[in-house]
Design a protein around this motif. Structure first.
Motif, short mmCIF file in Angstrom:
data_model
loop_
_atom_site.label_atom_id
_atom_site.label_comp_id
_atom_site.label_asym_id
_atom_site.label_seq_id
_atom_site.Cartn_x
_atom_site.Cartn_y
_atom_site.Cartn_z
N LYS A 334 0.67 -1.03 -0.03
CA LYS A 334 -0.26 0.06 0.17
C LYS A 334 0.72 1.33 0.13
O LYS A 334 0.67 2.36 -0.08
CB LYS A 334 -0.75 -0.05 1.49
N ILE A 335 1.91 1.33 0.08
CA ILE A 335 3.03 1.91 0.56
C ILE A 335 2.64 2.89 1.83
O ILE A 335 2.39 4.52 1.81
CB ILE A 335 3.26 3.23 -0.94
N LYS A 336 2.16 2.72 2.52
CA LYS A 336 1.59 2.97 3.90
C LYS A 336 2.00 2.22 5.25
O LYS A 336 2.03 0.92 4.82
CB LYS A 336 0.26 2.56 4.13
N GLY A 337 2.24 2.41 5.93
CA GLY A 337 3.09 2.71 7.33
C GLY A 337 2.29 2.43 8.22
O GLY A 337 2.39 2.57 9.98
N ASN A 338 1.43 4.12 8.53
CA ASN A 338 0.85 4.51 9.75
C ASN A 338 -0.46 4.02 10.21
O ASN A 338 -0.28 3.77 10.90
CB ASN A 338 0.29 6.23 8.57
N HIS A 339 -1.41 3.44 9.63
CA HIS A 339 -2.44 3.21 9.72
C HIS A 339 -1.50 1.55 10.86
O HIS A 339 -2.70 1.62 11.73
CB HIS A 339 -3.03 2.77 8.58
N THR A 340 -1.51 1.19 10.27
CA THR A 340 -0.66 -0.16 10.09
C THR A 340 0.49 0.12 11.73
O THR A 340 0.48 -0.05 13.09
CB THR A 340 0.44 -0.96 9.80
#
Length: 549
Positions: A334-340
């Motif tokens: 997702k190119i995302k790490g903030n919610h995880t």
């Protein structure tokens, strides 16, 4: 030396998304039950948010759990994603736009927000303080404090007022000993203490090595006619012909855009300069058509942990946990790490609160976290994306991307294959003599810039008369080994001009470390081929001061 001692129930190291979520949830649970719980958060930056850098397109799933009324509370999330564009850059001018059905659905951002995570963390810190959390910016957690039985008992903050020669100055103040029943390490990617704990407790036994990328970000003010609020653009391909990665262009509010490049650190050519790859990216029409006539406002860079599911360590040990990007919970699909990261903090808080509610004798390894993690949507999300990064590494952007589209869009991430990457990033460099040199164009001062002017925009500052926080385990290696074999790649992989090879009047060469330039990206600690550089925390408040990254 004698140190001031402060006692807490829980200490959280790092005021990023995971750390602040942990602290907020702990106090929410305690307040609901009418229990006293002393929680503090240590932040090495001059203020909360000063060291936070993220793209960022933000998914609210974990925030919805923590603060369901976040909009009413004034969370700085106002720019909803309106469109997704994905391009393959074929050359320095060519591109092909992918239809949405050809992109992994994890890259679709409907319902997400373009956000400044620095400002989000400032807001989270405000919520934490209102709940009763003590937040201490400007305090570095320099060392882990161990109890007599070997369990973690807290942290020791860094001494202040020590000279470069290691002598106590008139301003000397010894660091404090902060003790706690449990300590949560939420330092972000490749945390200084997190990496020590991984070794101390052998937490990454039997998992793939963590993999990393170096992420760049600039904020630009652009002409209104070139701005489309809510537009999200991602690219793959050029200029990264010698490695994998991709770029982004996010149209935020107030005629601002966030532009950046993510460069995988498993590259093999020691002549590659991630910073210069980013500078030439901005000359591609996909970027230049938006940026031309605009003004660069700020610059920064930060390493990203992207190994995902296969690289997750054991996150618990006697006396504490590692959460968020310190543990590598980012979902690179997702190119995302903030919610995880936030979700890992919420699980940690729920686990510790239960233990603190019933515990009466001895602090233990909070292994209950592991079961709770495995039963969460976070585990499921990371499992479904487990092969994403490794497929790109092994097969490249095109074949790896096609596999990931098939896996994510048609099989929900459950194809019965395991693709792993067991070679550490620092071990991927080939000899300089065997690899082609790269001729990077000089910056034009309009779209592309040099390192020093870029570091200036990061507002980086360190007390000059202090011990160097970039420690060489063997000072002879840069000149005796790295220079002849790899043309000392630290000169190029550092995005802030910290490392220079200088020559004396007699022709002798040495490595000069300009520690004042360091923007705390951790790339040197990750990519040095001999693992000879140990990044430790400088004196408190040192480093970048990002306004709204």
């Amino acid at each position: 030396m004698e140190r001031e001692v402060m006692e807490f129930d829980v200490i959280v190291v790092g005021a990023g998304p995971s750390g602040l979520s942990t602290a907020c949830k702990l106090k929410q649970l305690a307040n609901e039950k009418g229990q006293e719980l002393n929680v503090c958060v240590l932040e090495k930056g001059s203020e909360v948010g000063a060291h936070i850098l993220s793209g960022a397109v933000f998914e609210t799933r974990a925030l919805d759990e923590l603060f369901p009324n976040w909009a009413e509370l004034g969370a700085p999330l106002t720019t909803k994603v309106t469109e997704d564009h994905i391009y393959l850059l074929n050359s320095k001018t060519g591109s092909t736009k992918l239809p949405n059905f050809m992109a992994p659905k994890t890259m679709h951002n409907t319902g997400n927000y373009i956000a400044s995570m620095a400002n989000m963390c400032r807001w989270l810190a405000e919520q934490a303080e209102q709940l009763g959390v003590e937040v201490f910016p400007g305090f570095t957690a320099a060392n882990v404090h161990y109890n007599e039985d070997g369990s973690v008992g807290g942290v020791i903050t860094g001494d202040m007022g020590v000279s470069e020669a290691g002598e106590q100055k008139d301003s000397f103040m010894p660091g404090m000993l902060l003790t706690a029943k449990y300590t949560v390490f939420a330092e972000g990617c490749h945390g200084h203490l997190g990496k020590q704990l991984l070794q101390q407790f052998d937490l990454n036994k039997d998992v793939s090595p963590q993999h990393y990328a170096l992420g760049f970000k600039e904020i630009w003010d652009v002409p209104a006619e070139q701005h489309q609020e809510g537009l999200v653009v991602h690219t793959a391909g050029w200029p990264l012909t010698d490695t994998t990665g991709g770029s982004y262009l996010y149209h935020a509010e107030n005629n601002q855009v966030f532009v950046g490049l993510i460069v995988d650190l498993n590259y093999s050519n020691p002549h590659l300069s991630p910073f210069d790859e980013f500078q030439r990216l901005k000359h591609h029409p996909i970027m230049a058509d938006t940026l031309k006539g605009g003004k660069r406002v700020t610059y920064g860079a930060r390493a990203i942990a992207k190994g995902g599911f296969h690289s997750l360590p054991k996150m618990t040990f006697p006396g504490g946990l590692i959460v968020g990007c310190d543990a590598g919970t980012l979902n690179f699909a997702k190119i995302k790490g903030n919610h995880t990261a936030m979700k890992s903090g919420l699980i940690a808080a729920e686990t510790l609160f239960e233990l603190l509610s019933v515990e009466s004798v001895k602090v233990k390894d909070p292994i209950e976290y592991t079961d709770a993690f495995k039963q969460s949507w976070l585990y499921d999300e990371l499992y479904r994306s487990r092969n994403f990064g490794a497929a790109i590494h092994k097969f490249g952007n095109y074949v790896g991307g096609a596999y990931n589209t098939l896996d994510q869009n048609f099989f929900g991430g459950k194809l019965p294959f395991t693709i792993s990457d067991s070679k550490a990033d620092h071990a991927c460099l080939k000899l300089a003599a065997d690899m082609p040199k790269i001729d990077y164009p000089k910056p034009d001062g309009i779209l592309s810039f040099d390192k020093l002017s870029s570091v200036f925009l990061s507002n980086t500052n360190h007390e000059e008369d202090q011990p160097c926080h970039l420690v060489l385990k063997d000072p002879s290696i840069p000149i005796k080994i790295n220079l002849p074999k790899y043309d000392e790649p630290a000169q190029r992989y550092c995005p802030a001009g910290v490392y220079e090879i200088i020559e004396s009047a007699t022709g002798d060469k040495q490595l000069q470390i300009n520690a004042q330039n360091c923007i705390h990206c951790k790339t040197c600690d990750i990519k040095d081929p001999n693992q000879n550089i140990n990044w430790i925390v400088p004196e408190g408040t040192g480093g970048p001061n990002y306004p709204n990254m």
